[in-house]
Design a protein around this motif. Sequence first.
Motif, PDB file in Angstrom:
ATOM      1  N   ALA A   1       0.906  -1.215   0.196  1.00 34.60           N
ATOM      2  CA  ALA A   1       0.092  -0.019  -0.148  1.00 34.60           C
ATOM      3  C   ALA A   1       0.704   1.213  -0.176  1.00 34.60           C
ATOM      4  O   ALA A   1       0.469   2.313  -0.799  1.00 34.60           O
ATOM      5  N   LEU A   2       1.923   1.245   0.873  1.00 39.80           N
ATOM      6  CA  LEU A   2       2.859   2.382   0.850  1.00 39.80           C
ATOM      7  C   LEU A   2       3.435   2.806  -0.463  1.00 39.80           C
ATOM      8  O   LEU A   2       3.380   3.654  -0.985  1.00 39.80           O
ATOM      9  N   GLU A   3       4.049   1.318  -1.204  1.00 41.07           N
ATOM     10  CA  GLU A   3       4.599   1.810  -2.566  1.00 41.07           C
ATOM     11  C   GLU A   3       3.501   2.283  -3.507  1.00 41.07           C
ATOM     12  O   GLU A   3       3.918   3.087  -4.177  1.00 41.07           O
ATOM     13  N   GLU A   4       2.335   1.730  -3.641  1.00 41.14           N
ATOM     14  CA  GLU A   4       1.372   2.265  -4.468  1.00 41.14           C
ATOM     15  C   GLU A   4       1.150   3.609  -4.049  1.00 41.14           C
ATOM     16  O   GLU A   4       0.797   4.616  -5.195  1.00 41.14           O
ATOM     17  N   ALA A   5       1.112   4.233  -2.987  1.00 35.38           N
ATOM     18  CA  ALA A   5       0.896   5.654  -2.372  1.00 35.38           C
ATOM     19  C   ALA A   5       2.237   6.607  -2.791  1.00 35.38           C
ATOM     20  O   ALA A   5       2.183   7.626  -2.325  1.00 35.38           O
TER      21      ALA A   5
ATOM     22  N   THR B   1       0.651  17.561   8.287  1.00 36.06           N
ATOM     23  CA  THR B   1      -0.446  16.726   8.754  1.00 36.06           C
ATOM     24  C   THR B   1      -0.964  15.992   7.466  1.00 36.06           C
ATOM     25  O   THR B   1      -1.531  14.751   7.384  1.00 36.06           O
ATOM     26  N   ASP B   2      -1.002  16.720   6.135  1.00 31.20           N
ATOM     27  CA  ASP B   2      -1.457  15.915   5.154  1.00 31.20           C
ATOM     28  C   ASP B   2      -0.711  14.744   4.823  1.00 31.20           C
ATOM     29  O   ASP B   2      -1.401  13.723   4.401  1.00 31.20           O
ATOM     30  N   GLU B   3       0.463  14.734   4.891  1.00 32.77           N
ATOM     31  CA  GLU B   3       1.363  13.869   4.445  1.00 32.77           C
ATOM     32  C   GLU B   3       0.908  12.305   5.418  1.00 32.77           C
ATOM     33  O   GLU B   3       1.024  11.378   5.084  1.00 32.77           O
ATOM     34  N   ILE B   4       0.880  12.806   6.770  1.00 27.67           N
ATOM     35  CA  ILE B   4       0.627  11.770   7.772  1.00 27.67           C
ATOM     36  C   ILE B   4      -0.867  10.991   7.424  1.00 27.67           C
ATOM     37  O   ILE B   4      -1.248   9.898   7.662  1.00 27.67           O
ATOM     38  N   THR B   5      -1.751  12.087   7.295  1.00 28.17           N
ATOM     39  CA  THR B   5      -3.331  11.488   6.708  1.00 28.17           C
ATOM     40  C   THR B   5      -2.993  10.602   5.463  1.00 28.17           C
ATOM     41  O   THR B   5      -3.736   9.497   5.622  1.00 28.17           O
ATOM     42  N   LYS B   6      -2.207  10.971   4.609  1.00 24.36           N
ATOM     43  CA  LYS B   6      -2.454  10.274   3.450  1.00 24.36           C
ATOM     44  C   LYS B   6      -1.798   8.908   3.733  1.00 24.36           C
ATOM     45  O   LYS B   6      -2.153   7.821   3.289  1.00 24.36           O
TER      46      LYS B   6
ATOM     47  N   LEU C   1      -2.424   3.078   4.714  1.00 20.62           N
ATOM     48  CA  LEU C   1      -2.556   1.619   5.551  1.00 20.62           C
ATOM     49  C   LEU C   1      -3.671   1.238   5.812  1.00 20.62           C
ATOM     50  O   LEU C   1      -3.915   0.263   6.050  1.00 20.62           O
ATOM     51  N   ALA C   2      -4.762   2.087   6.232  1.00 21.27           N
ATOM     52  CA  ALA C   2      -5.840   1.790   6.812  1.00 21.27           C
ATOM     53  C   ALA C   2      -6.913   1.049   5.928  1.00 21.27           C
ATOM     54  O   ALA C   2      -7.350  -0.160   5.828  1.00 21.27           O
ATOM     55  N   ARG C   3      -6.672   1.658   4.659  1.00 25.52           N
ATOM     56  CA  ARG C   3      -7.493   1.260   3.475  1.00 25.52           C
ATOM     57  C   ARG C   3      -6.818  -0.392   2.929  1.00 25.52           C
ATOM     58  O   ARG C   3      -7.676  -1.098   2.748  1.00 25.52           O
ATOM     59  N   ALA C   4      -5.414  -0.365   2.996  1.00 26.62           N
ATOM     60  CA  ALA C   4      -4.871  -1.617   2.624  1.00 26.62           C
ATOM     61  C   ALA C   4      -5.576  -2.892   3.367  1.00 26.62           C
ATOM     62  O   ALA C   4      -5.818  -3.769   2.723  1.00 26.62           O
TER      63      ALA C   4
END
Length: 390
Positions: free
Chosen positions: A306-310, A357-362, A367-370
């Motif tokens: 998920a992190l790699e995709e984002a 904050t935006d980066e941490i939210t993204k 992670l939650a969606r994965a």
Amino acid sequence: MSLEFRKICNPLLPQAQDVLAYLDVPDQTRWYANRGQLVRTLETRLSSYLGADKDILLTTATGTAALEAAILATAGRAGPDRPLALMPSYTFAATALAAERCGYAPCFLDVDPATWSLDPEALADHPALARAGVLLVVAPYGRLPDMRALERLHARCGLPVIVDAAAGFEQLAACPEAISATVPLALSFHATKTFSTGEGGAVVWDSFEGRAAIAQATNFGFLNSRECRAPGFNGKMSEYHAAVGLAMLDIFDHRQAAYAEISHQYRDIFAAHAVPGTLFVGPKISSAYALLLAESPAQADRFRRALEEARIGWRRWYEAGLHGMAHFRDCRADPLPVTEDLGARLLGLPMAPDLTTDEITKLALALARAEQTDQQGTDTHGHGQVRSAP
Ligand SMILES: *Cc1c(COP(=O)(O)O)cnc(C)c1O
């Protein structure tokens, strides 16, 4: 939100003009290395930052040099009766390389699942002690071990004990009682660490003779003369690196406040988005890291994808332990189930003093969606939960 790739680690050292303010000293004195005025001032200021009213540390060229000097100053080079350096596999390569450079063969032991560090009690009757010349305990991600227990272990069996507290500067400043007269701590001031001189390090040791031995080991075995009387190397910090350190100390309270706010946001945002797993951020660990302990290796794999995709960086800072690396493949090792489990589940997430904050939210959303997508095949919210680190 930024479309750029968010790096795992994006250090920010003092700006050139702030460093420049200190460079009059070498310009005037024409003294550039060999424990000049800036190095000595930095040592005094760092000692007082760590809560001491006298000097308790000696700077070195790198954190690895601090480790190597601490080994030479306590244990000396390896001998035929005591060829082993006991250490965890769950650490950065420098721990084992420093031991090798002093002639020791690394012997990897497993860590405790709660502290991620060697357990002093479990070590007390380890069979490898009989052939060990030195014990290197690591403060993983800055988390300090029980220093009194290590002092007792050292007193009981006489084995030199050194703590690789490379990332532990903040934890040490918060806990001055951890500073020891018998168990030296090695710090790293590399750019990726919270307090940095670019490259640099220090040995923190409340022993005048101990620090003299560090000075000797890091200066070709010389002490008060130009005769080499002990094993050594060139491990000294230069005046230019000390200037960076002094400028860094000037901004360090401000820097720590920035990190504290980011760590706080990490906790809030991960809880709000119900990111599964356990989040570790400062002050429990060094502010230079944000770590997520997945509930299972499979979940860690999903997080990584998920992190790699984002387009968000991640890293296993200590990989899967040193025992899996080509250079250390033939080293002696105990069974290492905890190390292997941590290597599979503990993920480094991006951390920087200007993370938004935006980066941490993204990151939290990815992670939650994965996890939700995987469990249910749909993208629903509200499942899983984040636990704060104990
Ligand atoms: C950073 C680090 C080191 C190495 O420090 P350098 O200053 O890069 O030589 C050693 N051990 C650990 C655990 C580290 O995190």
